[in-house]
Enzyme design. Structure first.
Site, PDB file in Angstrom:
ATOM      1  N   ASP A 185     -12.299 -35.532 -16.243  1.00 52.40           N
ATOM      2  CA  ASP A 185     -11.345 -36.480 -15.282  1.00 52.40           C
ATOM      3  C   ASP A 185      -9.936 -36.264 -15.481  1.00 52.40           C
ATOM      4  O   ASP A 185      -9.123 -36.374 -14.631  1.00 52.40           O
ATOM      5  CB  ASP A 185     -11.645 -37.922 -15.621  1.00 52.40           C
ATOM      6  CG  ASP A 185     -13.151 -38.343 -15.232  1.00 52.40           C
ATOM      7  OD1 ASP A 185     -13.387 -38.687 -14.097  1.00 52.40           O
ATOM      8  OD2 ASP A 185     -14.188 -37.967 -15.858  1.00 52.40           O
ATOM      9  N   GLN A 242     -24.614 -43.326 -13.490  1.00 52.33           N
ATOM     10  CA  GLN A 242     -24.403 -42.156 -12.593  1.00 52.33           C
ATOM     11  C   GLN A 242     -25.282 -41.277 -12.578  1.00 52.33           C
ATOM     12  O   GLN A 242     -25.593 -40.189 -11.761  1.00 52.33           O
ATOM     13  CB  GLN A 242     -23.069 -41.675 -12.630  1.00 52.33           C
ATOM     14  CG  GLN A 242     -21.842 -42.525 -12.377  1.00 52.33           C
ATOM     15  CD  GLN A 242     -21.056 -43.294 -13.197  1.00 52.33           C
ATOM     16  OE1 GLN A 242     -21.845 -43.817 -14.353  1.00 52.33           O
ATOM     17  NE2 GLN A 242     -20.092 -43.972 -13.229  1.00 52.33           N
ATOM     18  N   ASN A 270     -13.655 -37.491 -20.254  1.00 48.79           N
ATOM     19  CA  ASN A 270     -14.625 -37.587 -19.194  1.00 48.79           C
ATOM     20  C   ASN A 270     -15.193 -38.857 -19.635  1.00 48.79           C
ATOM     21  O   ASN A 270     -15.050 -39.357 -20.385  1.00 48.79           O
ATOM     22  CB  ASN A 270     -15.330 -36.287 -19.585  1.00 48.79           C
ATOM     23  CG  ASN A 270     -16.590 -35.932 -18.257  1.00 48.79           C
ATOM     24  OD1 ASN A 270     -16.028 -36.027 -17.110  1.00 48.79           O
ATOM     25  ND2 ASN A 270     -17.704 -35.868 -18.732  1.00 48.79           N
ATOM     26  N   LYS A 271     -16.424 -38.955 -18.742  1.00 46.83           N
ATOM     27  CA  LYS A 271     -17.235 -40.245 -18.920  1.00 46.83           C
ATOM     28  C   LYS A 271     -17.671 -40.570 -20.360  1.00 46.83           C
ATOM     29  O   LYS A 271     -18.141 -39.932 -21.218  1.00 46.83           O
ATOM     30  CB  LYS A 271     -18.521 -40.156 -18.029  1.00 46.83           C
ATOM     31  CG  LYS A 271     -19.249 -41.245 -17.839  1.00 46.83           C
ATOM     32  CD  LYS A 271     -18.737 -42.656 -17.505  1.00 46.83           C
ATOM     33  CE  LYS A 271     -17.927 -42.413 -16.087  1.00 46.83           C
ATOM     34  NZ  LYS A 271     -16.994 -43.542 -15.978  1.00 46.83           N
TER      35      LYS A 271
HETATM   36  O1  MRU Z   1     -16.475 -43.408 -13.286  1.00 46.65           O
HETATM   37  P1  MRU Z   1     -16.774 -42.355 -12.354  1.00 46.65           P
HETATM   38  O2  MRU Z   1     -18.163 -42.122 -11.964  1.00 46.65           O
HETATM   39  O3  MRU Z   1     -15.857 -41.992 -11.258  1.00 46.65           O
HETATM   40  O4  MRU Z   1     -16.663 -41.142 -13.494  1.00 46.65           O
HETATM   41  C1  MRU Z   1     -16.056 -39.998 -13.275  1.00 46.65           C
HETATM   42  C2  MRU Z   1     -17.118 -39.064 -13.335  1.00 46.65           C
HETATM   43  O5  MRU Z   1     -17.894 -38.822 -12.469  1.00 46.65           O
HETATM   44  C3  MRU Z   1     -17.242 -38.103 -14.643  1.00 46.65           C
HETATM   45  O6  MRU Z   1     -16.448 -38.534 -15.729  1.00 46.65           O
HETATM   46  C4  MRU Z   1     -17.466 -36.875 -14.287  1.00 46.65           C
HETATM   47  O7  MRU Z   1     -18.089 -36.307 -15.478  1.00 46.65           O
HETATM   48  C5  MRU Z   1     -16.185 -36.344 -14.053  1.00 46.65           C
HETATM   49  S1  MRU Z   1     -15.511 -36.492 -12.389  1.00 46.65           S
HETATM   50  C6  MRU Z   1     -16.111 -35.139 -11.722  1.00 46.65           C
END
Ligand code: MRU
Length: 354
Positions: A243, A202, A253-254
């Site tokens: 998240d 991403q 978070n990711k």
């Molecule tokens: O798996 P995704 O792309 O939906 O992941 C969520 C995210 O984009 C990230 O964790 C992000 O840093 C937080 S969501 C704004």
């Protein structure tokens, strides 16, 4: 935000053809394509298969998905089953469940003849509130960047970010990137180190594209480079999204965010987490035990996806028999977070600004 010369949101309702429109993020940065969504089932697939993604955006998408269900069948038992179905699409970001709860609450005492209209109204409100909160996060986070810029006598502020917490992850503006857009628009010199963010990249695909569209200088780095850059004073601050943020300030978070926070802490680099208050989950007491961490298909790790001569290509990067494990998120403990940025302000205690 801008795509070329034109302003877009990531999701909207088109009154002409009566469908929900989204940007198909699976194709970015190689193709910019709008997808039309006509049914709740199509929205479920779009969320689960990540045609759209990001905490705020999947919340808004779930709300629009429920609207699509209500306009087909407005009975209360259908609303509850559709909400449960949509909620099962992705487990970690609380925004999704929060949006569905708001929709259900708003529809419960409305007669079935008016439910479709009301559902559309609430879904639009959820979208607008997400965009407004993110714009405000930009304004609230701006002074943090400004302070570093002043300390450096106006020299470039280098900011590291992970994954995509920009406007593509929300309805507009973004969370982690919103203060950066604000700083850039107000004339500060900023430069962003973008973690590629394996396995779905991403960072490489979406954050780099977003920043490029707005003209913000950025450099793509591999996921493991952040610590090295911090040891060499090349990073002034880290800003990531979230998240789900628990009562005590732990941050889901990711995957990989935790390691960035450890490196930042070890090198005394400020580590900020930006999120709208819809991402706060005060019910979570023990983040490691209670926040569900999404496990995704191992093929996302075993294969790389890219573009070659105008066509999507998928190729294997590990031996045929190798198994892979693919957790989508991790938990960064509150003690590693310098401060939280929400639409209500900046604080080292998230509960104080919700
Ligand atoms: O798996 P995704 O792309 O939906 O992941 C969520 C995210 O984009 C990230 O964790 C992000 O840093 C937080 S969501 C704004």
């Amino acid at each position: 935000m801008l795509v070329g010369e034109r302003h877009y949101r990531t999701i909207w309702y088109d009154e002409d053809d009566k469908m929900v429109k989204i940007i198909d993020q699976r194709l970015l940065p190689f193709e910019f394509k709008i997808e039309s969504i006509a049914t709740m089932e199509e929205m479920y697939v779009a969320i689960k298969e990540m045609h759209l993604r990001g905490a705020g955006l999947i919340g808004a998408a779930a709300a629009w998905g429920l609207y699509l269900s209500v306009r087909q069948l407005p009975q209360w038992n259908k609303i509850t089953s559709s909400a449960a179905y949509l909620a099962s699409s992705r487990p970690t970001a609380i925004n999704l469940q929060a949006a569905l709860d708001l929709m259900s609450k708003g529809l419960k005492n409305v007669g079935s003849e008016s439910r479709a209209e009301e559902a559309k109204y609430i879904a639009q409100q959820i979208s607008d509130q997400d965009a407004n909160a993110c714009r405000q996060i930009g304004e609230n986070g701006f002074p943090l960047i400004e302070a570093i810029s002043k300390k450096k006598n106006g020299d470039t502020v280098n900011i590291l970010t992970h994954c995509n917490a920009g406007w593509l992850a929300f309805v507009d503006y973004g969370s982690a990137l919103s203060p950066i857009y604000e700083a850039f628009n107000r004339g500060l010199k900023v430069h962003v180190y973008v973690d590629e963010t394996r396995p779905r990249n991403q960072g490489a695909r979406l954050t780099a594209w977003e920043l490029g569209q707005q003209g913000i200088p950025h450099t793509l780095i591999v996921d493991n480079a952040g610590g090295h850059l911090m040891q060499h004073q090349k990073v002034d601050m880290v800003i990531v999204g979230a998240d789900r943020v628990s009562k005590n300030g732990d941050v889901a978070n990711k995957i990989g965010t935790y390691l960035k926070a450890l490196a930042a802490n070890d090198n005394e680099v400020p580590f900020y987490v930006a999120f709208p208050s819809t991402t706060y989950d005060s019910s979570i007491e023990n983040s490691l035990l209670e926040i569900p961490i999404e496990k995704r298909n191992a093929d996302e790790v075993l294969f790389m996806q890219g573009w070659h001569q105008g066509k999507e290509v998928n190729f294997r990067i590990a031996p045929e028999n190798t198994k892979a494990l693919n957790y989508g998120f991790d938990i960064t403990p509150a003690r590693l977070v310098s401060a939280y940025i929400t639409e209500k302000g900046v604080s080292d205690k998230p509960g104080a600004i919700i």
